[in-house]
Scaffold this motif. Sequence first.
Motif, PDB file in Angstrom:
ATOM      1  N   ALA A  34      -9.246  23.903 -34.157  1.00  0.00           N
ATOM      2  CA  ALA A  34      -8.741  23.867 -32.775  1.00  0.00           C
ATOM      3  C   ALA A  34      -9.638  23.061 -31.841  1.00  0.00           C
ATOM      4  CB  ALA A  34      -8.578  25.290 -32.251  1.00  0.00           C
ATOM      5  N   ASP A  35     -10.933  23.022 -32.122  1.00  0.00           N
ATOM      6  CA  ASP A  35     -11.852  22.273 -31.267  1.00  0.00           C
ATOM      7  C   ASP A  35     -11.625  20.762 -31.352  1.00  0.00           C
ATOM      8  OD1 ASP A  35     -13.005  24.620 -30.445  1.00  0.00           O
ATOM      9  OD2 ASP A  35     -14.729  24.484 -31.792  1.00  0.00           O
ATOM     10  N   HIS A  36     -10.845  20.333 -32.313  1.00  0.00           N
ATOM     11  CA  HIS A  36     -10.603  18.903 -32.508  1.00  0.00           C
ATOM     12  C   HIS A  36      -9.140  18.546 -32.242  1.00  0.00           C
ATOM     13  CE1 HIS A  36     -14.638  18.431 -34.148  1.00  0.00           C
ATOM     14  NE2 HIS A  36     -14.419  19.531 -34.830  1.00  0.00           N
ATOM     15  N   VAL A  37      -8.499  19.361 -31.407  1.00  0.00           N
ATOM     16  CA  VAL A  37      -7.101  19.117 -31.038  1.00  0.00           C
ATOM     17  C   VAL A  37      -7.040  18.594 -29.609  1.00  0.00           C
ATOM     18  CG1 VAL A  37      -4.867  20.198 -30.581  1.00  0.00           C
ATOM     19  CG2 VAL A  37      -6.164  20.842 -32.625  1.00  0.00           C
ATOM     20  N   GLU A  38      -6.272  17.538 -29.416  1.00  0.00           N
ATOM     21  CA  GLU A  38      -6.019  16.992 -28.079  1.00  0.00           C
ATOM     22  C   GLU A  38      -4.542  17.167 -27.762  1.00  0.00           C
ATOM     23  OE1 GLU A  38      -5.882  12.706 -25.669  1.00  0.00           O
ATOM     24  OE2 GLU A  38      -6.294  12.754 -27.828  1.00  0.00           O
ATOM     25  N   ILE A  39      -4.251  17.717 -26.589  1.00  0.00           N
ATOM     26  CA  ILE A  39      -2.867  17.931 -26.172  1.00  0.00           C
ATOM     27  C   ILE A  39      -2.532  16.998 -25.012  1.00  0.00           C
ATOM     28  CG2 ILE A  39      -1.242  19.562 -25.129  1.00  0.00           C
ATOM     29  CD1 ILE A  39      -2.657  21.780 -26.665  1.00  0.00           C
ATOM     30  N   VAL A  40      -1.423  16.285 -25.146  1.00  0.00           N
ATOM     31  CA  VAL A  40      -0.940  15.397 -24.093  1.00  0.00           C
ATOM     32  C   VAL A  40       0.460  15.856 -23.699  1.00  0.00           C
ATOM     33  CG1 VAL A  40      -0.324  13.038 -23.454  1.00  0.00           C
ATOM     34  CG2 VAL A  40      -2.285  13.460 -24.973  1.00  0.00           C
ATOM     35  N   TRP A  41       0.636  16.202 -22.425  1.00  0.00           N
ATOM     36  CA  TRP A  41       1.943  16.646 -21.934  1.00  0.00           C
ATOM     37  C   TRP A  41       2.764  15.447 -21.494  1.00  0.00           C
ATOM     38  CZ3 TRP A  41       3.528  21.381 -22.933  1.00  0.00           C
ATOM     39  CH2 TRP A  41       2.555  22.364 -23.184  1.00  0.00           C
ATOM     40  N   ARG A  42       3.968  15.327 -22.039  1.00  0.00           N
ATOM     41  CA  ARG A  42       4.876  14.222 -21.744  1.00  0.00           C
ATOM     42  C   ARG A  42       6.045  14.707 -20.877  1.00  0.00           C
ATOM     43  NH1 ARG A  42       3.121   9.050 -23.452  1.00  0.00           N
ATOM     44  NH2 ARG A  42       2.166   9.196 -25.528  1.00  0.00           N
ATOM     45  N   SER A  43       6.595  13.798 -20.109  1.00  0.00           N
ATOM     46  CA  SER A  43       7.663  14.140 -19.164  1.00  0.00           C
ATOM     47  C   SER A  43       9.038  14.142 -19.825  1.00  0.00           C
ATOM     48  CB  SER A  43       7.676  13.137 -18.013  1.00  0.00           C
ATOM     49  OG  SER A  43       6.419  13.059 -17.390  1.00  0.00           O
ATOM     50  N   PHE A  44       9.855  15.123 -19.438  1.00  0.00           N
ATOM     51  CA  PHE A  44      11.252  15.217 -19.861  1.00  0.00           C
ATOM     52  C   PHE A  44      11.975  16.010 -18.779  1.00  0.00           C
ATOM     53  CE2 PHE A  44      15.028  16.622 -21.975  1.00  0.00           C
ATOM     54  CZ  PHE A  44      15.266  15.743 -23.025  1.00  0.00           C
ATOM     55  N   GLU A  45      13.022  15.447 -18.210  1.00  0.00           N
ATOM     56  CA  GLU A  45      13.794  16.138 -17.171  1.00  0.00           C
ATOM     57  C   GLU A  45      15.115  16.644 -17.751  1.00  0.00           C
ATOM     58  OE1 GLU A  45      13.551  14.021 -13.092  1.00  0.00           O
ATOM     59  OE2 GLU A  45      13.303  12.461 -14.628  1.00  0.00           O
ATOM     60  N   LEU A  46      15.336  17.933 -17.662  1.00  0.00           N
ATOM     61  CA  LEU A  46      16.603  18.500 -18.124  1.00  0.00           C
ATOM     62  C   LEU A  46      17.753  18.122 -17.195  1.00  0.00           C
ATOM     63  CD1 LEU A  46      15.339  22.025 -19.198  1.00  0.00           C
ATOM     64  CD2 LEU A  46      16.128  20.183 -20.712  1.00  0.00           C
ATOM     65  N   ASP A  47      17.457  17.918 -15.919  1.00  0.00           N
ATOM     66  CA  ASP A  47      18.488  17.512 -14.950  1.00  0.00           C
ATOM     67  C   ASP A  47      17.865  16.525 -13.968  1.00  0.00           C
ATOM     68  OD1 ASP A  47      20.620  17.187 -13.288  1.00  0.00           O
ATOM     69  OD2 ASP A  47      20.762  19.285 -12.669  1.00  0.00           O
ATOM     70  N   ALA A  48      17.813  15.275 -14.374  1.00  0.00           N
ATOM     71  CA  ALA A  48      17.178  14.253 -13.542  1.00  0.00           C
ATOM     72  C   ALA A  48      17.930  14.021 -12.230  1.00  0.00           C
ATOM     73  CB  ALA A  48      17.083  12.942 -14.317  1.00  0.00           C
ATOM     74  N   ALA A  49      19.212  14.398 -12.191  1.00  0.00           N
ATOM     75  CA  ALA A  49      20.023  14.176 -10.990  1.00  0.00           C
ATOM     76  C   ALA A  49      19.980  15.349 -10.017  1.00  0.00           C
ATOM     77  CB  ALA A  49      21.474  13.898 -11.387  1.00  0.00           C
ATOM     78  N   ALA A  50      19.221  16.374 -10.344  1.00  0.00           N
ATOM     79  CA  ALA A  50      19.176  17.556  -9.476  1.00  0.00           C
ATOM     80  C   ALA A  50      18.566  17.216  -8.127  1.00  0.00           C
ATOM     81  CB  ALA A  50      18.359  18.663 -10.141  1.00  0.00           C
ATOM     82  N   PRO A  51      19.058  17.829  -7.045  1.00  0.00           N
ATOM     83  CA  PRO A  51      18.426  17.651  -5.729  1.00  0.00           C
ATOM     84  C   PRO A  51      17.086  18.375  -5.709  1.00  0.00           C
ATOM     85  CG  PRO A  51      20.107  19.336  -5.621  1.00  0.00           C
ATOM     86  CD  PRO A  51      20.214  18.743  -6.998  1.00  0.00           C
ATOM     87  N   ARG A  52      16.334  18.171  -4.648  1.00  0.00           N
ATOM     88  CA  ARG A  52      15.028  18.830  -4.557  1.00  0.00           C
ATOM     89  C   ARG A  52      15.156  20.344  -4.705  1.00  0.00           C
ATOM     90  NH1 ARG A  52      10.496  16.249  -3.315  1.00  0.00           N
ATOM     91  NH2 ARG A  52      10.599  14.084  -2.594  1.00  0.00           N
ATOM     92  N   GLN A  53      16.215  20.909  -4.161  1.00  0.00           N
ATOM     93  CA  GLN A  53      16.446  22.335  -4.343  1.00  0.00           C
ATOM     94  C   GLN A  53      17.935  22.591  -4.444  1.00  0.00           C
ATOM     95  OE1 GLN A  53      14.062  24.892  -1.931  1.00  0.00           O
ATOM     96  NE2 GLN A  53      15.313  26.708  -2.333  1.00  0.00           N
ATOM     97  N   LEU A  54      18.313  23.384  -5.448  1.00  0.00           N
ATOM     98  CA  LEU A  54      19.719  23.738  -5.662  1.00  0.00           C
ATOM     99  C   LEU A  54      20.044  25.006  -4.886  1.00  0.00           C
ATOM    100  CD1 LEU A  54      19.953  23.121  -9.506  1.00  0.00           C
ATOM    101  CD2 LEU A  54      21.256  21.896  -7.770  1.00  0.00           C
ATOM    102  N   GLU A  55      21.232  25.061  -4.360  1.00  0.00           N
ATOM    103  CA  GLU A  55      21.676  26.257  -3.637  1.00  0.00           C
ATOM    104  C   GLU A  55      22.234  27.279  -4.625  1.00  0.00           C
ATOM    105  OE1 GLU A  55      21.123  26.778  -0.490  1.00  0.00           O
ATOM    106  OE2 GLU A  55      20.232  24.777  -0.293  1.00  0.00           O
ATOM    107  N   GLY A  56      22.020  28.546  -4.326  1.00  0.00           N
ATOM    108  CA  GLY A  56      22.548  29.611  -5.174  1.00  0.00           C
ATOM    109  C   GLY A  56      21.476  30.218  -6.042  1.00  0.00           C
ATOM    110  N   ASN A  57      21.667  31.492  -6.441  1.00  0.00           N
ATOM    111  CA  ASN A  57      20.683  32.120  -7.308  1.00  0.00           C
ATOM    112  C   ASN A  57      20.926  31.725  -8.763  1.00  0.00           C
ATOM    113  OD1 ASN A  57      22.588  33.961  -8.565  1.00  0.00           O
ATOM    114  ND2 ASN A  57      22.483  35.201  -6.690  1.00  0.00           N
TER     115      ASN A  57
END
Length: 242
Positions: A34-57
């Motif tokens: 584990a001491d020799h593992v490097e983690i790189v987080w990559r981007s993926f959008e499930l809803d790239a067209a979503a507004p900044r905030q969606l209305e509704g619960n």
Amino acid sequence: MASLRIDIWSDLACPWCYVGKRRLEAALARFEHADHVEIVWRSFELDAAAPRQLEGNYVELLARKYRTTAAHGQAMIDRMTATAAAEGIAMRFDKIRPGNTFDGHRLLHLAGERGLQGALKERLVRAYLCEGEALGDPATLTRLAAEVGLDAAEVQAVLSTERYADAVRADEALARELEITGVPCFVLAQGELAVAGALPADEMLQALRTAWSAVAAAPGEAGATASEAGAVCGPSGCDGVS
């Protein structure tokens, strides 16, 4: 000494991504290298067209998305909540404030350059899935990023421009090239092994050992030779929830 790199495509609004993160961490706690593992987080959008905030619960949003009843939507949430709880995650779908995650992904690239990517990833997914924070709100993102050590002024400067937008889109273009359609997706050892989905920790540990054997025997030789599959979220929904 060999090293093992793990590139992880995921979205900040993805419950299976958080579960997969916890399962990877549990596997790494038992991984001999584990001491020799490097983690790189990559981007993926499930809803790239979503507004900044969606209305509704969240229940209403799920019911509309799957064209079902609120009761069925709540049952879907209950199943995901129980799965997360088994991994020590207290998801609160009653608090979630859905919205666009693009700016959060941009900040993860900033954090990567500052050595804080892992800390920011954890803070943002916990904030969204457990604390009801709105990740489409620049002020909220600035506060959360500052909590993990990023400079608030620099964060604000990034959010006021298009900085790192190309990096996010490059991650998403690479995902398409690799035919990644659901997340989380773990690409180990620069393509020696691909894990699509949140495998249980025992299976993830085996994947880590398999990938380590590959890099230790022939470091630097890319080209996926094997794959594993677990639960994922994609643009159309999440496995095991609907």
